[in-house]
Design a protein around this motif. Structure first.
Motif, PDB file in Angstrom:
ATOM      1  N   LYS A  86      24.445  66.274  48.866  1.00  0.00           N
ATOM      2  CA  LYS A  86      23.718  65.501  49.880  1.00  0.00           C
ATOM      3  C   LYS A  86      23.877  66.124  51.260  1.00  0.00           C
ATOM      4  N   LYS A  87      25.100  66.509  51.619  1.00  0.00           N
ATOM      5  CA  LYS A  87      25.331  67.105  52.935  1.00  0.00           C
ATOM      6  C   LYS A  87      24.598  68.431  53.086  1.00  0.00           C
ATOM      7  N   LEU A  88      24.662  69.273  52.062  1.00  0.00           N
ATOM      8  CA  LEU A  88      23.955  70.556  52.137  1.00  0.00           C
ATOM      9  C   LEU A  88      22.448  70.351  52.233  1.00  0.00           C
ATOM     10  N   ARG A  89      21.926  69.408  51.476  1.00  0.00           N
ATOM     11  CA  ARG A  89      20.489  69.122  51.524  1.00  0.00           C
ATOM     12  C   ARG A  89      20.079  68.643  52.909  1.00  0.00           C
ATOM     13  N   LYS A  90      20.889  67.786  53.501  1.00  0.00           N
ATOM     14  CA  LYS A  90      20.569  67.269  54.830  1.00  0.00           C
ATOM     15  C   LYS A  90      20.702  68.349  55.906  1.00  0.00           C
ATOM     16  N   ILE A  91      21.734  69.185  55.788  1.00  0.00           N
ATOM     17  CA  ILE A  91      21.904  70.296  56.741  1.00  0.00           C
ATOM     18  C   ILE A  91      20.676  71.198  56.716  1.00  0.00           C
ATOM     19  N   LYS A  92      20.150  71.416  55.527  1.00  0.00           N
ATOM     20  CA  LYS A  92      18.994  72.295  55.358  1.00  0.00           C
ATOM     21  C   LYS A  92      17.668  71.558  55.598  1.00  0.00           C
ATOM     22  N   ARG A  93      17.762  70.275  55.924  1.00  0.00           N
ATOM     23  CA  ARG A  93      16.605  69.437  56.233  1.00  0.00           C
ATOM     24  C   ARG A  93      15.588  69.407  55.096  1.00  0.00           C
ATOM     25  N   ILE A  94      16.103  69.175  53.908  1.00  0.00           N
ATOM     26  CA  ILE A  94      15.263  69.101  52.715  1.00  0.00           C
ATOM     27  C   ILE A  94      15.198  67.645  52.276  1.00  0.00           C
ATOM     28  N   LYS A  95      13.990  67.164  52.042  1.00  0.00           N
ATOM     29  CA  LYS A  95      13.815  65.797  51.559  1.00  0.00           C
ATOM     30  C   LYS A  95      14.229  65.720  50.104  1.00  0.00           C
ATOM     31  N   GLN A  96      14.804  64.592  49.751  1.00  0.00           N
ATOM     32  CA  GLN A  96      15.266  64.368  48.385  1.00  0.00           C
ATOM     33  C   GLN A  96      14.112  64.523  47.392  1.00  0.00           C
ATOM     34  N   THR A  97      12.953  63.995  47.729  1.00  0.00           N
ATOM     35  CA  THR A  97      11.783  64.087  46.862  1.00  0.00           C
ATOM     36  C   THR A  97      11.379  65.534  46.632  1.00  0.00           C
ATOM     37  N   ASP A  98      11.388  66.336  47.696  1.00  0.00           N
ATOM     38  CA  ASP A  98      11.005  67.739  47.588  1.00  0.00           C
ATOM     39  C   ASP A  98      11.987  68.524  46.727  1.00  0.00           C
ATOM     40  N   MET A  99      13.264  68.289  46.930  1.00  0.00           N
ATOM     41  CA  MET A  99      14.274  69.004  46.154  1.00  0.00           C
ATOM     42  C   MET A  99      14.175  68.625  44.678  1.00  0.00           C
ATOM     43  N   ALA A 100      14.049  67.345  44.396  1.00  0.00           N
ATOM     44  CA  ALA A 100      13.963  66.884  43.015  1.00  0.00           C
ATOM     45  C   ALA A 100      12.769  67.525  42.310  1.00  0.00           C
ATOM     46  N   LYS A 101      11.641  67.561  42.978  1.00  0.00           N
ATOM     47  CA  LYS A 101      10.438  68.154  42.396  1.00  0.00           C
ATOM     48  C   LYS A 101      10.645  69.640  42.098  1.00  0.00           C
ATOM     49  N   GLN A 102      11.251  70.348  43.031  1.00  0.00           N
ATOM     50  CA  GLN A 102      11.458  71.784  42.871  1.00  0.00           C
ATOM     51  C   GLN A 102      12.426  72.128  41.740  1.00  0.00           C
ATOM     52  N   ILE A 103      13.417  71.274  41.515  1.00  0.00           N
ATOM     53  CA  ILE A 103      14.376  71.587  40.447  1.00  0.00           C
ATOM     54  C   ILE A 103      14.011  70.919  39.119  1.00  0.00           C
ATOM     55  N   GLY A 104      12.931  70.142  39.125  1.00  0.00           N
ATOM     56  CA  GLY A 104      12.411  69.596  37.881  1.00  0.00           C
ATOM     57  C   GLY A 104      13.073  68.326  37.376  1.00  0.00           C
ATOM     58  N   ILE A 105      13.573  67.509  38.314  1.00  0.00           N
ATOM     59  CA  ILE A 105      14.130  66.207  37.938  1.00  0.00           C
ATOM     60  C   ILE A 105      13.495  65.131  38.820  1.00  0.00           C
ATOM     61  N   GLY A 106      13.685  63.901  38.458  1.00  0.00           N
ATOM     62  CA  GLY A 106      13.150  62.805  39.263  1.00  0.00           C
ATOM     63  C   GLY A 106      13.994  62.560  40.511  1.00  0.00           C
ATOM     64  N   ARG A 107      13.376  61.976  41.507  1.00  0.00           N
ATOM     65  CA  ARG A 107      14.107  61.667  42.739  1.00  0.00           C
ATOM     66  C   ARG A 107      15.253  60.717  42.466  1.00  0.00           C
ATOM     67  N   THR A 108      15.032  59.758  41.574  1.00  0.00           N
ATOM     68  CA  THR A 108      16.084  58.805  41.228  1.00  0.00           C
ATOM     69  C   THR A 108      17.276  59.512  40.591  1.00  0.00           C
ATOM     70  N   ALA A 109      16.999  60.482  39.737  1.00  0.00           N
ATOM     71  CA  ALA A 109      18.084  61.247  39.103  1.00  0.00           C
ATOM     72  C   ALA A 109      18.878  62.014  40.156  1.00  0.00           C
ATOM     73  N   LEU A 110      18.176  62.630  41.096  1.00  0.00           N
ATOM     74  CA  LEU A 110      18.869  63.357  42.162  1.00  0.00           C
ATOM     75  C   LEU A 110      19.706  62.400  42.999  1.00  0.00           C
ATOM     76  N   SER A 111      19.179  61.245  43.293  1.00  0.00           N
ATOM     77  CA  SER A 111      19.926  60.245  44.049  1.00  0.00           C
ATOM     78  C   SER A 111      21.211  59.859  43.323  1.00  0.00           C
ATOM     79  N   LYS A 112      21.116  59.664  42.014  1.00  0.00           N
ATOM     80  CA  LYS A 112      22.294  59.305  41.226  1.00  0.00           C
ATOM     81  C   LYS A 112      23.314  60.441  41.219  1.00  0.00           C
ATOM     82  N   ILE A 113      22.839  61.677  41.166  1.00  0.00           N
ATOM     83  CA  ILE A 113      23.749  62.825  41.228  1.00  0.00           C
ATOM     84  C   ILE A 113      24.445  62.860  42.583  1.00  0.00           C
TER      85      ILE A 113
END
Length: 74
Positions: free
Chosen positions: A7-34
């Motif tokens: 979460k900290k690295l994603r925020k430092i890099k200013r990446i939205k959770q939805t965008d990251m989840a889509k790019q790595i092929g998982i749902g936003r909810t799954a990324l949130s749980k991780i």
């Protein structure tokens, strides 16, 4: 430390959770749980997260000092 580093690295890099989840092929909810430590990702997903964030796998998932600028060996 797993959840906090992602979460900290994603925020430092200013990446939205939805965008990251889509790019790595998982749902936003799954990324949130991780990120919140409610779910531990597979090795394949860990590698995708590492590649996407362009950070070493160990720094994201195992190094508790990565975000304290204290990763150098003494």
């Amino acid at each position: 430390m797993l959840a906090n580093n992602i979460k900290k690295l994603r925020k430092i890099k200013r990446i939205k959770q939805t965008d990251m989840a889509k790019q790595i092929g998982i749902g936003r909810t799954a990324l949130s749980k991780i990120e919140n430590g409610a779910y531990f990702p597979s090795a394949n997903t860990m590698k995708k997260i590492s590649d996407f964030l362009n950070e070493p796998l160990g720094d994201i998932f195992f190094n508790t000092n990565v975000l304290e600028n204290n990763t150098e060996d003494d």
